[in-house]
Design a protein around this motif. Structure first.
Motif, mmCIF file in Angstrom:
data_model
loop_
_atom_site.group_PDB
_atom_site.id
_atom_site.type_symbol
_atom_site.label_atom_id
_atom_site.label_comp_id
_atom_site.label_asym_id
_atom_site.label_seq_id
_atom_site.Cartn_x
_atom_site.Cartn_y
_atom_site.Cartn_z
ATOM 1 N N GLU A 28 -8.172 -4.322 19.327
ATOM 2 C CA GLU A 28 -8.491 -4.161 17.906
ATOM 3 C C GLU A 28 -9.960 -3.764 17.723
ATOM 4 O OE1 GLU A 28 -8.555 -3.569 14.067
ATOM 5 O OE2 GLU A 28 -6.760 -3.748 15.289
ATOM 6 N N HIS A 29 -10.859 -4.309 18.523
ATOM 7 C CA HIS A 29 -12.266 -3.911 18.451
ATOM 8 C C HIS A 29 -12.410 -2.422 18.759
ATOM 9 C CE1 HIS A 29 -13.785 -8.235 19.466
ATOM 10 N NE2 HIS A 29 -13.427 -8.119 18.202
ATOM 11 N N ARG A 31 -10.148 -0.070 18.320
ATOM 12 C CA ARG A 31 -9.624 0.669 17.161
ATOM 13 C C ARG A 31 -10.624 0.685 16.000
ATOM 14 N NH1 ARG A 31 -4.819 -2.363 17.864
ATOM 15 N NH2 ARG A 31 -3.404 -1.225 19.200
ATOM 16 N N SER A 32 -11.190 -0.475 15.699
ATOM 17 C CA SER A 32 -12.109 -0.533 14.554
ATOM 18 C C SER A 32 -13.388 0.255 14.839
ATOM 19 C CB SER A 32 -12.428 -1.973 14.169
ATOM 20 O OG SER A 32 -13.174 -2.619 15.172
ATOM 21 N N ARG A 36 -14.750 3.393 12.685
ATOM 22 C CA ARG A 36 -16.112 3.402 12.138
ATOM 23 C C ARG A 36 -16.848 4.673 12.539
ATOM 24 N NH1 ARG A 36 -16.925 -2.966 13.436
ATOM 25 N NH2 ARG A 36 -15.974 -3.669 11.499
#
Length: 72
Positions: A28-29, A31-32, A36
């Motif tokens: 998830e990190h 992906r985020s 960004r």
């Protein structure tokens, strides 16, 4: 626009910066962080951050201190 997106992209605005390393532990990190990096940051935001003194201009001079930024 989220402030973390601007934080990821800000260093890349300098011509001497070729990459930015962003810490991550999970899928998830990743992906985020990619989201960004890809986010569209309006040029008006960079100008507002400079004018309010939160970011230096390209010559290294700060804007006017004591102002505030309204980021939505």
């Amino acid at each position: 626009m989220e402030l973390p997106a601007a934080a990821v992209q800000y260093p890349l605005r300098h011509p001497a910066v070729a990459s930015v390393v962003v810490g991550m532990r999970t899928e998830e990190h990743v992906r985020s962080n990619v989201a960004r990096y890809r986010a569209v940051i309006p040029e008006a935001l960079w100008e507002e951050l400079h004018v309010t003194g939160l970011l230096p201009d390209p010559t290294g001079q700060a804007g006017s201190p004591g102002s505030h930024v309204n980021i939505t």
